[in-house]
Scaffold this motif. Sequence first.
Motif, mmCIF file in Angstrom:
data_model
loop_
_atom_site.group_PDB
_atom_site.id
_atom_site.type_symbol
_atom_site.label_atom_id
_atom_site.label_comp_id
_atom_site.label_asym_id
_atom_site.label_seq_id
_atom_site.Cartn_x
_atom_site.Cartn_y
_atom_site.Cartn_z
ATOM 1 N N PRO A 11 -23.827 0.914 28.317
ATOM 2 C CA PRO A 11 -23.261 1.282 27.007
ATOM 3 C C PRO A 11 -22.975 0.047 26.157
ATOM 4 O O PRO A 11 -22.569 -0.996 26.665
ATOM 5 C CB PRO A 11 -21.961 2.006 27.380
ATOM 6 N N GLY A 12 -23.186 0.180 24.867
ATOM 7 C CA GLY A 12 -22.922 -0.913 23.942
ATOM 8 C C GLY A 12 -23.531 -0.613 22.589
ATOM 9 O O GLY A 12 -24.254 0.371 22.421
ATOM 10 N N VAL A 13 -23.235 -1.457 21.618
ATOM 11 C CA VAL A 13 -23.805 -1.302 20.284
ATOM 12 C C VAL A 13 -25.030 -2.206 20.153
ATOM 13 O O VAL A 13 -25.198 -3.163 20.921
ATOM 14 C CB VAL A 13 -22.772 -1.642 19.188
ATOM 15 N N ILE A 14 -25.879 -1.897 19.177
ATOM 16 C CA ILE A 14 -27.076 -2.699 18.931
ATOM 17 C C ILE A 14 -26.942 -3.378 17.582
ATOM 18 O O ILE A 14 -26.810 -2.715 16.550
ATOM 19 C CB ILE A 14 -28.349 -1.824 18.954
ATOM 20 N N HIS A 15 -26.942 -4.708 17.597
ATOM 21 C CA HIS A 15 -26.915 -5.513 16.377
ATOM 22 C C HIS A 15 -28.078 -6.492 16.423
ATOM 23 O O HIS A 15 -28.104 -7.363 17.300
ATOM 24 C CB HIS A 15 -25.615 -6.329 16.264
ATOM 25 N N PRO A 16 -29.042 -6.395 15.541
ATOM 26 C CA PRO A 16 -30.115 -7.400 15.523
ATOM 27 C C PRO A 16 -29.548 -8.797 15.349
ATOM 28 O O PRO A 16 -28.559 -8.997 14.647
ATOM 29 C CB PRO A 16 -30.952 -6.990 14.296
ATOM 30 N N SER A 17 -30.165 -9.750 16.017
ATOM 31 C CA SER A 17 -29.735 -11.140 15.896
ATOM 32 C C SER A 17 -29.714 -11.546 14.427
ATOM 33 O O SER A 17 -30.691 -11.339 13.711
ATOM 34 C CB SER A 17 -30.704 -12.036 16.673
ATOM 35 N N PRO A 18 -28.602 -12.103 13.932
ATOM 36 C CA PRO A 18 -28.498 -12.405 12.494
ATOM 37 C C PRO A 18 -29.492 -13.462 12.028
ATOM 38 O O PRO A 18 -29.732 -14.458 12.713
ATOM 39 C CB PRO A 18 -27.057 -12.895 12.334
ATOM 40 N N ILE A 19 -30.069 -13.235 10.857
ATOM 41 C CA ILE A 19 -31.030 -14.149 10.238
ATOM 42 C C ILE A 19 -30.650 -14.297 8.765
ATOM 43 O O ILE A 19 -30.295 -13.311 8.109
ATOM 44 C CB ILE A 19 -32.467 -13.612 10.362
#
Length: 341
Positions: free
Chosen positions: A148-156
Amino acid sequence: MANRVIHLFNGFLNPHGGSESEALALAEQLRAHGEVKLWATSSRSPAALRETHGIERITLGQAARGRLGNAADSPSIPDGGTYVFVGAHWRNRLWPLVVPAPQRLIYVFNTFHPKILPLTSQHPPLLRWPKTEYVFISEFQKTLLDTPGVIHPSPIDIARFTPAAQPHRRSRPVIGRLSRDTLAKHDPEDLALYREWMAAGADVKLQGASCLADQIEANPHLELLPEGARAAVDFLRSLDVFYYRTGSHVETFGRVVFEAMACGLPVVCHRRGGYANSIRHGENGFLFDTTQEAREIMQRLLAQPLLRAKIGAQARRTVESLYSRSALERRAQFYHGHAMA
């Protein structure tokens, strides 16, 4: 009042590393909403990198003095709030036992090492830290780890990674790729493709590929650059097509692919990687499973400049949507929300 500071931890070993770049970009994004402090968990973190970005290094002496309230030394240590570990972890470290416990503990899982999962979810009994909250950088990674967890694309920073101001006017299109300078980042089958593409009238530029120098013969249309030879955005803007396949290394996100897309490049990528979820084959990029498929896709792109431009424009629009202001706000609130309540 709750401590609102976010303490962000990373090894901060490699100035050109993807994990380091992600940590710095995340810090920049979160500073728009509150105070952020950067910490190097490795004793081998280069001083120049720390000085450039205001990164501090934790030592056990610092932590112990801070716990004992020795104001004479005024050590700078994590002092509660939200602790965010980006690709680093606290296994076999003594300092977590003597610094104030965080109110929240977040682990940004930016690689694929299943053995790290129990290391970050099971804390030593004396630690008394809160339960770990997980941030995954792609659906691909979350599915592999089944956690379980949230999905955040690596910041660019898509205001920095933008298409070249002027269209390229070259007689030979340029195919290139960018990565860390290690053999695990390169697939041996690509060497034959590079030779074919040069013979077909293209130039090939590879940054982070000095490790290939003894595996491919010199060619006036081949440029092998060491890692970090040019700024990533400048290098990407010098290309017409971005190609990417790794060897034993599995890209759970592949931020360089998204940086290339942000620069308006058509990307041709092996399907194994977190970036594949964002690439719609033939619309905003291309995916392949076999070397022959890569060969056929590149033949089309080399022969059709208008196709390259069309796919590159769609790639840029995809990244703009992925990193829209509203999307970034939602991700930032995940980190700041509870601590600011």
